[in-house]
Enzyme design. Structure first.
Site, PDB file in Angstrom:
ATOM      1  N   HIS A  65       0.816  -1.207  -0.136  1.00 37.93           N
ATOM      2  CA  HIS A  65      -0.024  -0.051  -0.006  1.00 37.93           C
ATOM      3  C   HIS A  65       0.809   1.509  -0.175  1.00 37.93           C
ATOM      4  CE1 HIS A  65       0.290   1.167   4.346  1.00 37.93           C
ATOM      5  NE2 HIS A  65       0.081  -0.227   4.531  1.00 37.93           N
ATOM      6  N   ASP A 179       5.724   2.152   6.672  1.00 37.24           N
ATOM      7  CA  ASP A 179       4.480   1.285   6.681  1.00 37.24           C
ATOM      8  C   ASP A 179       3.556   2.186   5.711  1.00 37.24           C
ATOM      9  OD1 ASP A 179       2.067  -0.116   7.156  1.00 37.24           O
ATOM     10  OD2 ASP A 179       1.654   0.827   8.958  1.00 37.24           O
ATOM     11  N   GLU A 211      -5.196   1.740   2.159  1.00 36.74           N
ATOM     12  CA  GLU A 211      -5.108   0.742   3.342  1.00 36.74           C
ATOM     13  C   GLU A 211      -5.300   1.195   4.640  1.00 36.74           C
ATOM     14  OE1 GLU A 211      -2.789  -2.178   5.626  1.00 36.74           O
ATOM     15  OE2 GLU A 211      -2.597  -0.236   5.659  1.00 36.74           O
ATOM     16  N   GLU A 212      -4.690   2.377   5.242  1.00 39.59           N
ATOM     17  CA  GLU A 212      -4.678   2.679   6.547  1.00 39.59           C
ATOM     18  C   GLU A 212      -6.214   3.217   7.193  1.00 39.59           C
ATOM     19  OE1 GLU A 212      -2.460   2.014   8.437  1.00 39.59           O
ATOM     20  OE2 GLU A 212      -0.597   2.248   7.448  1.00 39.59           O
ATOM     21  N   ASP A 234       4.252  -5.824   3.516  1.00 42.90           N
ATOM     22  CA  ASP A 234       3.913  -4.897   4.614  1.00 42.90           C
ATOM     23  C   ASP A 234       4.845  -4.787   5.825  1.00 42.90           C
ATOM     24  OD1 ASP A 234       2.266  -2.930   5.964  1.00 42.90           O
ATOM     25  OD2 ASP A 234       0.466  -3.829   5.182  1.00 42.90           O
ATOM     26  N   HIS A 322       3.371   3.709  12.898  1.00 41.79           N
ATOM     27  CA  HIS A 322       2.451   4.824  12.937  1.00 41.79           C
ATOM     28  C   HIS A 322       2.572   5.865  14.075  1.00 41.79           C
ATOM     29  CE1 HIS A 322      -1.360   2.450  11.632  1.00 41.79           C
ATOM     30  NE2 HIS A 322      -0.258   2.221  11.012  1.00 41.79           N
TER      31      HIS A 322
END
Length: 358
Positions: A65, A179, A211-212, A234, A322
């Site tokens: 992603h 990510d 995706e997130e 990923d 994140h």
């Protein structure tokens, strides 16, 4: 800086929160169009690079992603401060005092996430984590009118602002958005390598969107391709840091690509999982096992496409996922490329029929 690091730096630093991934898409197109037979899209914006070798045996989907966690403007106060919503999962404790880039119509503008100063908090307030709703972004203007004149409005995207760095050990790489920009980098490297190798399959290298915020591009792109097999690339939470046990995060950076045995969105096809593990062992590729009880990947949607797609997730252990800053290790990146190439080279119709027989 060598070409490999230059490409990683570009992919890490480029802005692209969920719903605003066009800059990453353009980087990948510049690189992969020369080695792709065809390029097409889903209607959400995911981009698919098709490359075919010496037969049509299987359609293998590689998926990574493009989007990163970030923010979007909700409202602008009379004084010119931006109230925002989060795109993707954020923990309040990693947000305050961090720089961001506000993508105004006129130009990209630097801002900082702020809140009330601790000096004026009550003793009870100091014991609590500041909630997202109490934060704002300061872009250095005096009024709502001034912010709007710059082209900032509700719906404007906001990206973390971070520079890529090679750390004390040159194998450790610090940057934002690993990510899943590291997944995009791996996928691009695999596609380029396959252009010079014989293999029995048609590859659909897919850079997905959103995706997130719910694995959205994974579903629409899988519907476009209808793959036979999917390899999702990923990141996973890295263990091996203070306070984290093996039961919480088993994979560590620097010990090889992580093969996911389950996560909150998917249990991988057992026979495909075992095939990948066997290939890693036979080829002496450093690898480890990962799992996630609280997160998922694009595989969560792809493996349920139509009547089902045998899927596997290969992950790069990443510290501080994140947040604004993440840390990865080059060895994990390189072993992921090796393993994907080895799997594609061995995965033919005979293997596939074994995988889907129950």
């Amino acid at each position: 800086m060598n070409l490999q690091l230059k490409r990683l730096k570009e992919l890490s630093e480029v802005a692209g929160v969920s719903g605003n991934e066009h800059r990453i898409k353009n980087l990948l197109k510049d690189r992969l169009l020369p080695v792709s037979e065809e390029i097409f899209y889903d209607k959400l914006g995911s981009v698919i690079f098709k490359s075919k070798n010496n037969s049509d045996e299987l359609k293998i989907m590689l998926a990574a992603h493009m989007d990163e966690v970030g923010f979007m403007v909700k409202t602008i106060t009379a004084e010119g401060f931006l109230r925002f919503t989060c795109l993707g999962g954020w923990w309040e404790q990693v947000m305050l005092g961090q720089r961001v880039i506000v993508h105004a119509k006129t130009k990209d503008i630097t801002g900082v996430i702020g809140c009330k100063a601790p000096h004026i908090l009550t003793p009870e307030e100091r014991k609590k984590i500041v909630e997202k709703k109490d934060m704002y972004i300061d872009i250095g203007v005096e009024s709502q009118k001034e912010a709007e004149a710059l082209g900032i409005y509700p719906g404007t995207f906001i990206t973390p602002s971070v520079q890529f760095e090679v750390m004390a050990d040159e194998n450790y790489l610090l940057g934002k958005a690993w990510d899943d920009r590291i997944g995009c980098a791996i996928m691009a490297d695999v596609v380029e390598a396959l252009s010079e190798k014989e293999h029995p399959n048609t590859i659909y290298a897919t850079a997905t969107v959103q995706e997130e915020v719910g694995l959205r591009g994974a579903l629409t792109s899988a519907n476009k391709i209808s793959p036979d097999v999917a390899i999702i690339i990923d990141t996973c939470v890295a263990g091996g840091v203070p306070g984290v046990t093996k039961e919480q995060a088993s994979a560590e950076i620097g010990k090889g690509v992580a093969i996911t045995i389950y996560d909150a969105s998917m249990i991988p096809n057992t026979k495909l999982r075992d095939l990948v593990l066997d290939i890693a062992k036979a080829e002496k590729i450093d690898h480890q096992i990962s799992f996630s009880e609280g997160g998922g990947t694009d595989a969560g949607r792809i493996h349920m496409q139509d009547i089902g797609v045998p899927s596997i997730v290969l992950s790069i252990p990443t510290r501080y996922i994140h947040s604004h800053q993440g840390v990865i290790h080059k060895h994990d990146y390189e072993t992921a490329i090796q393993l994907i190439l080895a799997v594609i080279g061995k995965l033919d119709n005979i293997c596939y029929n074994t995988i889907v027989q129950y």
